[in-house]
Design a protein around this motif. Structure first.
Motif, short mmCIF file in Angstrom:
data_model
loop_
_atom_site.label_atom_id
_atom_site.label_comp_id
_atom_site.label_asym_id
_atom_site.label_seq_id
_atom_site.Cartn_x
_atom_site.Cartn_y
_atom_site.Cartn_z
N LEU A 143 0.79 -1.23 0.00
CA LEU A 143 0.00 0.00 0.00
C LEU A 143 0.83 1.29 0.00
O LEU A 143 0.53 2.21 -0.75
N ILE A 144 1.85 1.35 0.85
CA ILE A 144 2.65 2.57 0.92
C ILE A 144 3.66 2.60 -0.23
O ILE A 144 4.36 1.61 -0.47
N PRO A 145 3.76 3.72 -0.96
CA PRO A 145 4.74 3.82 -2.05
C PRO A 145 6.17 3.59 -1.55
O PRO A 145 6.54 4.05 -0.46
N HIS A 146 6.96 2.87 -2.33
CA HIS A 146 8.34 2.57 -1.95
C HIS A 146 9.24 3.77 -2.22
O HIS A 146 8.97 4.58 -3.13
N ASN A 147 10.31 3.87 -1.45
CA ASN A 147 11.29 4.94 -1.64
C ASN A 147 12.33 4.49 -2.68
O ASN A 147 12.87 3.39 -2.59
N SER A 148 12.62 5.35 -3.63
CA SER A 148 13.62 5.05 -4.65
C SER A 148 14.94 5.70 -4.26
O SER A 148 14.99 6.90 -3.98
N VAL A 149 16.02 4.89 -4.22
CA VAL A 149 17.33 5.38 -3.80
C VAL A 149 18.31 5.22 -4.96
O VAL A 149 18.47 4.12 -5.50
N GLN A 150 18.99 6.30 -5.35
CA GLN A 150 20.01 6.26 -6.39
C GLN A 150 21.31 5.72 -5.80
O GLN A 150 21.78 6.22 -4.77
N VAL A 151 21.85 4.67 -6.45
CA VAL A 151 23.02 3.99 -5.89
C VAL A 151 24.05 3.69 -6.97
O VAL A 151 23.77 3.70 -8.17
N LEU A 152 25.28 3.40 -6.49
CA LEU A 152 26.38 2.92 -7.32
C LEU A 152 26.79 1.54 -6.84
O LEU A 152 26.80 1.27 -5.63
N LEU A 153 27.11 0.65 -7.77
CA LEU A 153 27.54 -0.69 -7.40
C LEU A 153 28.92 -0.63 -6.75
O LEU A 153 29.86 -0.06 -7.31
N ASN A 154 29.04 -1.25 -5.58
CA ASN A 154 30.30 -1.23 -4.84
C ASN A 154 31.07 -2.54 -5.03
O ASN A 154 32.25 -2.54 -5.35
N LYS A 155 30.36 -3.68 -4.83
CA LYS A 155 31.03 -4.97 -4.99
C LYS A 155 30.00 -6.08 -5.13
O LYS A 155 28.84 -5.94 -4.77
N LYS A 156 30.49 -7.21 -5.67
CA LYS A 156 29.69 -8.43 -5.79
C LYS A 156 30.40 -9.53 -5.00
O LYS A 156 31.61 -9.70 -5.11
N MET A 157 29.60 -10.29 -4.23
CA MET A 157 30.20 -11.34 -3.40
C MET A 157 29.23 -12.49 -3.21
O MET A 157 28.02 -12.25 -3.01
N TYR A 158 29.74 -13.72 -3.24
CA TYR A 158 28.89 -14.89 -3.00
C TYR A 158 28.76 -15.11 -1.51
O TYR A 158 29.77 -15.14 -0.77
N ASN A 159 27.52 -15.29 -1.04
CA ASN A 159 27.24 -15.51 0.38
C ASN A 159 27.05 -17.01 0.62
O ASN A 159 26.07 -17.60 0.18
N ASN A 160 28.00 -17.63 1.32
CA ASN A 160 27.93 -19.07 1.57
C ASN A 160 26.75 -19.46 2.46
O ASN A 160 26.23 -20.57 2.36
N ASP A 161 26.34 -18.56 3.35
CA ASP A 161 25.25 -18.88 4.28
C ASP A 161 23.90 -18.94 3.57
O ASP A 161 23.09 -19.85 3.80
N SER A 162 23.65 -17.98 2.70
CA SER A 162 22.35 -17.92 2.01
C SER A 162 22.36 -18.61 0.66
O SER A 162 21.29 -18.93 0.12
N GLY A 163 23.55 -18.84 0.10
CA GLY A 163 23.64 -19.44 -1.23
C GLY A 163 23.26 -18.46 -2.33
O GLY A 163 22.94 -18.87 -3.44
N LEU A 164 23.30 -17.17 -2.02
CA LEU A 164 22.96 -16.12 -2.99
C LEU A 164 24.16 -15.20 -3.23
O LEU A 164 25.10 -15.16 -2.42
N TYR A 165 24.10 -14.48 -4.32
CA TYR A 165 25.12 -13.45 -4.59
C TYR A 165 24.63 -12.12 -4.04
O TYR A 165 23.52 -11.68 -4.34
N ASP A 166 25.48 -11.51 -3.21
CA ASP A 166 25.14 -10.21 -2.62
C ASP A 166 25.80 -9.09 -3.42
O ASP A 166 27.03 -9.06 -3.59
N LEU A 167 24.97 -8.19 -3.93
CA LEU A 167 25.46 -7.01 -4.64
C LEU A 167 25.35 -5.84 -3.67
O LEU A 167 24.25 -5.48 -3.23
N THR A 168 26.49 -5.27 -3.31
CA THR A 168 26.51 -4.16 -2.35
C THR A 168 26.55 -2.83 -3.10
O THR A 168 27.43 -2.60 -3.93
N PHE A 169 25.59 -1.97 -2.78
CA PHE A 169 25.49 -0.67 -3.44
C PHE A 169 25.72 0.44 -2.41
O PHE A 169 25.45 0.27 -1.21
N THR A 170 26.18 1.58 -2.91
CA THR A 170 26.39 2.75 -2.06
C THR A 170 25.41 3.85 -2.45
O THR A 170 25.26 4.17 -3.63
N ASN A 171 24.75 4.40 -1.45
CA ASN A 171 23.82 5.51 -1.68
C ASN A 171 24.62 6.74 -2.10
O ASN A 171 25.53 7.18 -1.38
N ILE A 172 24.31 7.30 -3.26
CA ILE A 172 25.11 8.43 -3.76
C ILE A 172 24.92 9.68 -2.91
O ILE A 172 25.75 10.59 -2.94
#
Length: 286
Positions: A143-172
């Motif tokens: 129901l509530i509109p989502h907030n849009s955040v402009q970001v830059l990609l910082n790094k990509k890393m595989y997470n062994n605990d979740s089995g997913l790839y984590d993409l870390t972004f920095t808020n500009i």
């Protein structure tokens, strides 16, 4: 004894719970207040007789037996049959009323015991909190509109605990704020091909929920349109599970009072909601 099981539509040796359930269903169907046909009356008598026998109720001792007559005159037999039916119907009605009174007393006693136990406060607290949590989930995600955040990609890393790839972004607008978007290897290939992570200083947009601050979507832009990809690291990946399990205690609040539904829900649905909070805690700590 076998005929009594057949009357209730049950196999021989059925559990007491199944016997009670079958009796309630058939008694409502053939109750003389709802069904005025003679066959329904006879069926109602047989249902109550069968239940009284199978539940070993002492009321079966006063069940009116059919008198044996040596007369072969049809008129006499018809008169006896009618009188017999009326006496049995009176017994069946009284038995059904007595049974309802007994169940109401049991529910009243159980409700009083529940009210005096710590489970009453626990059930009330959990029911209110889980209902509120369900409402917040729907509010935040739908129901509530989502907030849009402009970001830059910082790094990509595989997470062994979740089995997913984590993409870390920095808020500009805030270099100290790091936002993580998670995806699996298959979706990562698709996202990478569309979003082109290899481009330097390319801006992306992340959608954050307003209430819980969850990163929901990664938005990639090109010359023609924008494409959104869901964050599989958000607890909203289990949105329908959490909304369902946290909404169930509403039944506990709605059925409040000395009845079997409320008493059962006070235990079963309270533990179900606590299980939901436990799962939510595990998801948040991963």
């Amino acid at each position: 004894m076998e005929k009594h099981y057949r009357t209730l539509g049950l196999p021989v040796g059925a559990s007491k719970e199944r016997i009670k359930k079958a009796y309630r269903k058939l008694a409502k169907l053939y109750h003389p207040d709802k069904n005025q046909s003679k066959k329904a009356h006879e069926k109602f008598i047989l249902i109550n007789e069968a239940y009284a026998h199978l539940s070993e109720d002492e009321q079966i001792a006063i069940y009116p037996r059919s008198p044996r007559s040596k007369s072969k005159k049809k008129q006499s037999n018809a008169t006896i049959s009618k009188d017999d039916l009326e006496r049995k119907m009176e017994w069946a009605r009284n038995y059904a009323k007595l049974k309802n009174i007994r169940e109401a007393r049991i529910n009243q006693i159980s409700y009083i015991q529940l009210s005096k136990s710590p489970m009453r406060k626990v059930s009330l607290l959990v029911s209110i909190l889980s209902t509120l949590m369900s409402f917040l989930f729907v509010l935040d995600y739908c129901l509530i509109p989502h907030n849009s955040v402009q970001v830059l990609l910082n790094k990509k890393m595989y997470n062994n605990d979740s089995g997913l790839y984590d993409l870390t972004f920095t808020n500009i607008k805030n270099d100290a704020e790091k936002l993580i978007f998670s995806t699996d290897i298959d979706d990562l290939r698709i996202v990478n091909s569309v979003c082109n992570f290899s481009a330097d200083n390319k801006l992306f947009a992340l959608d954050k929920s307003a209430v819980f601050g969850q990163v929901l979507y990664l938005n990639c832009f090109n010359s023609y349109n924008s494409t959104a990809y869901f964050n599989k690291g958000s607890f909203y990946v289990m949105f329908y599970f959490f909304v369902t399990i946290f909404s169930l205690p509403i039944v506990t609040l709605a059925s409040w009072g000395p009845n079997s539904l409320h008493i059962m829900c006070s235990y079963v649905l309270t533990y179900a909601a606590l299980f939901g909070f436990f799962i939510l805690l595990i998801v948040l700590t991963q």
